[in-house]
Design an enzyme around this catalytic site. Structure first.
Site, PDB file in Angstrom:
ATOM      1  N   GLU A   1      -9.125 -35.817  20.101  1.00 42.52           N
ATOM      2  CA  GLU A   1      -8.836 -34.392  20.039  1.00 42.52           C
ATOM      3  C   GLU A   1      -7.817 -34.079  18.934  1.00 42.52           C
ATOM      4  O   GLU A   1      -6.774 -34.730  18.839  1.00 42.52           O
ATOM      5  CB  GLU A   1      -8.318 -33.911  21.405  1.00 42.52           C
ATOM      6  CG  GLU A   1      -7.950 -32.442  21.470  1.00 42.52           C
ATOM      7  CD  GLU A   1      -9.091 -31.528  21.071  1.00 42.52           C
ATOM      8  OE1 GLU A   1     -10.226 -31.751  21.538  1.00 42.52           O
ATOM      9  OE2 GLU A   1      -8.852 -30.601  20.273  1.00 42.52           O
TER      10      GLU A   1
ATOM     11  N   THR B   1     -13.878 -27.793  19.079  1.00 42.97           N
ATOM     12  CA  THR B   1     -14.420 -29.009  19.693  1.00 42.97           C
ATOM     13  C   THR B   1     -15.936 -28.916  19.845  1.00 42.97           C
ATOM     14  O   THR B   1     -16.666 -29.860  19.539  1.00 42.97           O
ATOM     15  CB  THR B   1     -13.811 -29.257  21.082  1.00 42.97           C
ATOM     16  OG1 THR B   1     -12.433 -29.547  20.933  1.00 42.97           O
ATOM     17  CG2 THR B   1     -14.469 -30.430  21.776  1.00 42.97           C
TER      18      THR B   1
ATOM     19  N   HIS C   1      -3.781 -32.015  22.170  1.00 40.71           N
ATOM     20  CA  HIS C   1      -4.248 -30.654  21.893  1.00 40.71           C
ATOM     21  C   HIS C   1      -3.040 -29.733  21.812  1.00 40.71           C
ATOM     22  O   HIS C   1      -2.072 -29.916  22.537  1.00 40.71           O
ATOM     23  CB  HIS C   1      -5.191 -30.198  23.015  1.00 40.71           C
ATOM     24  CG  HIS C   1      -5.958 -28.943  22.699  1.00 40.71           C
ATOM     25  ND1 HIS C   1      -5.355 -27.713  22.555  1.00 40.71           N
ATOM     26  CD2 HIS C   1      -7.277 -28.738  22.486  1.00 40.71           C
ATOM     27  CE1 HIS C   1      -6.279 -26.812  22.271  1.00 40.71           C
ATOM     28  NE2 HIS C   1      -7.454 -27.400  22.220  1.00 40.71           N
TER      29      HIS C   1
ATOM     30  N   ASP D   1     -11.904 -34.588  15.848  1.00 43.12           N
ATOM     31  CA  ASP D   1     -12.826 -33.439  15.854  1.00 43.12           C
ATOM     32  C   ASP D   1     -12.460 -32.350  14.855  1.00 43.12           C
ATOM     33  O   ASP D   1     -13.319 -31.727  14.266  1.00 43.12           O
ATOM     34  CB  ASP D   1     -13.007 -32.869  17.274  1.00 43.12           C
ATOM     35  CG  ASP D   1     -11.741 -32.264  17.877  1.00 43.12           C
ATOM     36  OD1 ASP D   1     -10.633 -32.580  17.399  1.00 43.12           O
ATOM     37  OD2 ASP D   1     -11.872 -31.496  18.851  1.00 43.12           O
ATOM     38  N   HIS D   2     -11.169 -32.127  14.655  1.00 49.52           N
ATOM     39  CA  HIS D   2     -10.728 -31.082  13.720  1.00 49.52           C
ATOM     40  C   HIS D   2      -9.220 -31.178  13.553  1.00 49.52           C
ATOM     41  O   HIS D   2      -8.581 -32.021  14.183  1.00 49.52           O
ATOM     42  CB  HIS D   2     -11.116 -29.682  14.216  1.00 49.52           C
ATOM     43  CG  HIS D   2     -10.742 -29.428  15.648  1.00 49.52           C
ATOM     44  ND1 HIS D   2      -9.450 -29.227  16.057  1.00 49.52           N
ATOM     45  CD2 HIS D   2     -11.484 -29.406  16.776  1.00 49.52           C
ATOM     46  CE1 HIS D   2      -9.407 -29.057  17.368  1.00 49.52           C
ATOM     47  NE2 HIS D   2     -10.632 -29.180  17.843  1.00 49.52           N
TER      48      HIS D   2
HETATM   49  C1  GP9 Z   1     -11.524 -28.395  26.027  1.00 45.00           C
HETATM   50  C2  GP9 Z   1     -11.334 -29.189  24.812  1.00 45.00           C
HETATM   51  C3  GP9 Z   1     -10.596 -28.396  23.758  1.00 45.00           C
HETATM   52  O1  GP9 Z   1     -12.416 -28.850  26.972  1.00 45.00           O
HETATM   53  O2  GP9 Z   1     -12.484 -29.766  24.380  1.00 45.00           O
HETATM   54  O3  GP9 Z   1     -11.374 -27.645  22.936  1.00 45.00           O
HETATM   55  P1  GP9 Z   1     -10.833 -26.990  21.570  1.00 45.00           P
HETATM   56  O4  GP9 Z   1      -9.793 -25.972  21.925  1.00 45.00           O
HETATM   57  O5  GP9 Z   1     -10.248 -28.071  20.730  1.00 45.00           O
HETATM   58  O6  GP9 Z   1     -12.029 -26.389  20.938  1.00 45.00           O
HETATM   59 MN    MN Z   2     -10.855 -29.901  19.844  1.00 42.80          MN
END
Ligand code: GP9
Ligand code: MN
Length: 710
Positions: A261, A305, A421, A480-481
């Site tokens: 993440e 995500t 996150h 992911d980003h």
């Molecule tokens: C939530 C997680 C976060 O289930 O995958 O998503 P994001 O905010 O990074 O798009």
């Molecule tokens: Mn994410």
């Protein structure tokens, strides 16, 4: 008492009666909110919004009755509206009890292929307190009949009706602004249906959803099969044949995907206060058993995500606005990795510590063809075991073993981590990592949560080795980003050893690198590759490593190992990066000098061609998805996914049943070990498992999001 009587007498006027009905409807909505729906309220502000949000739309709808002059229209109309609105509320209550989600318009109309309707009888889903949803209507009707509430024959002035309507609109605007304050881009990004209900109420959600699905179905209805022709041409021209040496190196192995993440490439090999931030990932990165990429970019848009998941598993881009998962995930046709692996004899599963409805995963995964989805409902997420986005990573990996070990091998599984996150908070018990001191808490704590994520992967790897899974698996790890948004990059610059005053758009773009690693324990020829690529390139790359062809699928990326791989990385906003140039908002930078250039002649032409190709790829991907064109396309050897084959309740029971029915042929590690669990091989230092009391220092932050600087 007198006062109450006076108030009650007002119900004998039309305004008074509408007010009474509005109040009663408001109260029963609150019953639904607090008793039946789980809205995950995390602070008093959200609590306030929830209290207020039924008011605006109820006044608006009920107030319409005031436009009727005659009593014999006014009263029946008001009742009709109330009954319909109660019905909407009530079917959602019933639906929520089964699906923990709200009903979309397409589900109501029976269009959605995913929600096959309620599994049990709806009667079984009723509860004694449901009477509260209907009682008011009956009581009021009786009171009118026995004249305890007088019928008022006098119509209200038209201006009063208009005033009420205006008040309702004003209230809605206030409501919307409060919602946007707490959750920016609420409507454009639509994270989760629960969010829209939480901030705007059920009526507003239904109307909003209806408008959106109307738009989508119109686009689809008008789409023709021939629209595929142009897209096919682009894809065939773009196709890059696999590298012969690498084709099939991971054939038949388990695929374990670890979604890091918000993890950016600059964390790799980074030291802070003399400590490595991610020592374990660094080791994997340099290992001879890993192919790592250091010029790999995320390409997500607003779906973050879920966009990363879209690209990695469908080989198509996310949408220009919002999230493909939430907008199209319910009923689009996909020819995605989980289904491709399923049809090659793999079990497929996702492990994720957040609720299943987030990003509409519970529905989308069925159309992607996932057999199992172990979401938050499968884990103990109580107390300090979870933070804003769900179960902490160390616990996710540990607590998934009891499911993983029952899956038939080979498997294709994905772990979606959450601890790293925004706002990057952890309980103090979880980490003693010494953060940098930039003065920006977000930036500082990012290193701490990344370090925590690194430790959780180290623990998981120890298990993979001990259980013997490692040698049969290919582990794909990717970020992911970005975690640090452009608005904070200047503060990050200090840690990266760059002068913040020199920081510019070019630097922001270069910082969108994220890790990508293919780790094959036991393999000896891995290295760090410098090829440029993005998330859309991952699926063909992985398929080729597995010895599976990608040629028959409509994928927009190309195999990163192929000599024909296209090294122009397209971003969702049409910017791009190539090994030599970077294009931001039409401005071209030379990567060598990092300066803006003004190309002319041949170079200009070449760069324009690159831009055209980027634009075309993105827009072809959009029409493919938005018009659901894959329903017209049948790849050779691929069987269309039927989402009604999947149900994510009782995953473990399902896996165990399969083990039993396969008997000696069962390939799960549980069966392999003579029906013995591997759980005790797992070692974690997660403090949550070793003590009972909660940490008084922890700050619980729920459902917050990094929406700055996007
Ligand atoms: C939530 C997680 C976060 O289930 O995958 O998503 P994001 O905010 O990074 O798009
Ligand atoms: Mn994410």
């Amino acid at each position: 008492m007198e006062r109450l009587k006076q108030l009650w007498a007002r119900t004998g006027t039309r305004m008074g009666f509408v007010t009474l009905m509005v109040i009663l409807f408001w109260l029963k909505t609150l019953v639904a909110y607090f008793v039946d729906f789980k809205l995950n309220l995390s602070d008093p502000f959200q609590f306030l919004i929830v209290l207020l949000n039924p008011i605006a739309t109820t006044i608006l709808l009920f107030g319409l009755a005031l436009y009727f002059k005659r009593a014999r229209f006014f009263y029946p109309f008001l009742f009709l509206i109330d009954i319909l609105n109660t019905l909407l509320l009530y079917i959602n209550v019933i639906y929520f009890r089964e699906f923990t989600d709200f009903m979309t318009v397409s589900t109501m109309l029976g269009y959605s292929k995913v929600d096959q309707g309620l599994s049990g009888s709806s009667l079984a889903l009723t509860s004694p307190h449901d009477i509260l949803y209907w009682l008011d209507l009956v009581v009021i009707l009786v009171l009118l009949a026995v004249r305890r509430i007088r019928i008022d024959p006098r119509p209200v002035n038209k201006r009063v009706g208009l005033a009420v309507t205006s008040v309702a609109f004003l209230a809605f605007t206030v409501n919307l602004s409060l919602g946007e304050m707490d959750r920016p881009q609420l409507l454009t990004r639509t994270f989760d249906r629960t969010y829209v209900v939480k901030y705007l109420g059920l009526d507003a959600f239904t109307v909003y959803d209806g408008i959106k699905s109307g738009h989508t179905s119109e686009m689809r209805a008008n789409a023709k099969k021939s629209e595929l022709d142009g897209i096919l041409k682009y894809i065939h021209k773009n196709y890059a044949a696999p590298d012969k040496q690498l084709y099939g190196v991971a054939k038949k192995k388990n695929v374990i995907i670890i979604h890091l993440e918000s993890f950016q490439q600059f964390l790799i090999n980074k030291k802070v206060n003399g400590q490595e931030v991610t020592p374990f990932l660094n080791k994997l990165y340099k290992s001879k058993s890993t192919y790592a990429f250091d010029n790999f970019f995320h390409e997500v848009g607003q779906g973050k995500t879920s966009d990363a998941e879209t690209m990695l598993e469908t080989g198509t881009y996310g949408l220009p606005q919002g999230s493909l998962f939430t907008q199209l995930g319910n009923d689009n046709t996909f020819q995605a990795a989980p289904a491709i692996f399923d049809q090659a004899g793999y079990s497929t599963a996702v492990f994720h510590g957040n609720v299943g409805s987030f990003w509409n995963r519970n529905n989308t995964y069925k159309n992607l063809g996932y057999q199992y989805f172990f979401d938050a409902s499968y884990y103990d997420t109580s107390g300090d075991k979870s933070l804003g986005y769900g179960l902490k990573d160390k616990l996710l990996f540990n607590d998934s073993v009891k499911y993983l070990e029952h899956l038939q091998q080979p498997f294709y599984v994905k772990y979606l981590t959450v601890s790293n996150h925004f706002p990057f908070t952890l309980d103090s018990e979880d980490s003693s990592f010494k953060t940098p001191d930039t003065g920006d808490k977000t930036v500082d704590n990012y290193f701490k949560t990344a370090n925590y994520l690194d430790q959780s992967i180290k623990e998981f790897y120890a298990y993979l080795n001990k259980s013997g899974l490692a040698k049969n698996s290919i582990v794909m790890i990717y970020g992911d980003h970005y975690g640090i948004s452009n608005s904070s990059n200047k503060n990050l610059a200090k840690v990266l050893g760059v002068n913040p005053d020199d920081w510019n758009d070019y630097d922001n773009a270069q910082l969108q690198r994220v890790p990508l690693m293919f780790n094959m324990p036991g393999y000896k020829h891995g290295k760090v590759e410098h090829t440029y690529g993005g998330e859309v390139d991952v699926l063909p790359t992985l398929l080729h490593l597995m010895g599976m062809s990608s040629k028959q699928y409509l994928q927009f990326g190309t195999d990163l190992f192929s000599k024909e791989h296209n090294q122009v990385v397209a971003f969702r906003n049409r910017d791009w990066i190539s090994p030599d140039y970077t294009s931001i908002d039409g401005t071209i930078y030379s990567n060598k000098t990092q300066q803006e250039i003004h190309p002319t002649g041949k170079l200009k032409e070449k760069l324009e061609k690159m831009q055209d190709k980027v634009n075309q790829g993105l827009s072809d991907s959009d029409s493919l998805n938005q018009k659901n064109l894959l329903r017209f396309y049948n790849p050779k050897g691929f069987k269309a996914v039927d989402p009604s084959d999947y149900n994510y309740a009782n995953g473990l029971t399902k896996a165990e049943k399969l083990e039993k029915s396969l008997g000696l042929k069962s390939t799960s590690i549980f069966s392999r070990d003579g029906d013995k669990s591997t759980q005790d091989l797992y070692r974690t230092d997660a403090p949550e498992l070793n003590h009972k009391e909660t940490d008084s220092n922890r700050i619980k932050i729920t459902n917050q999001d990094d929406t700055s600087g996007k």
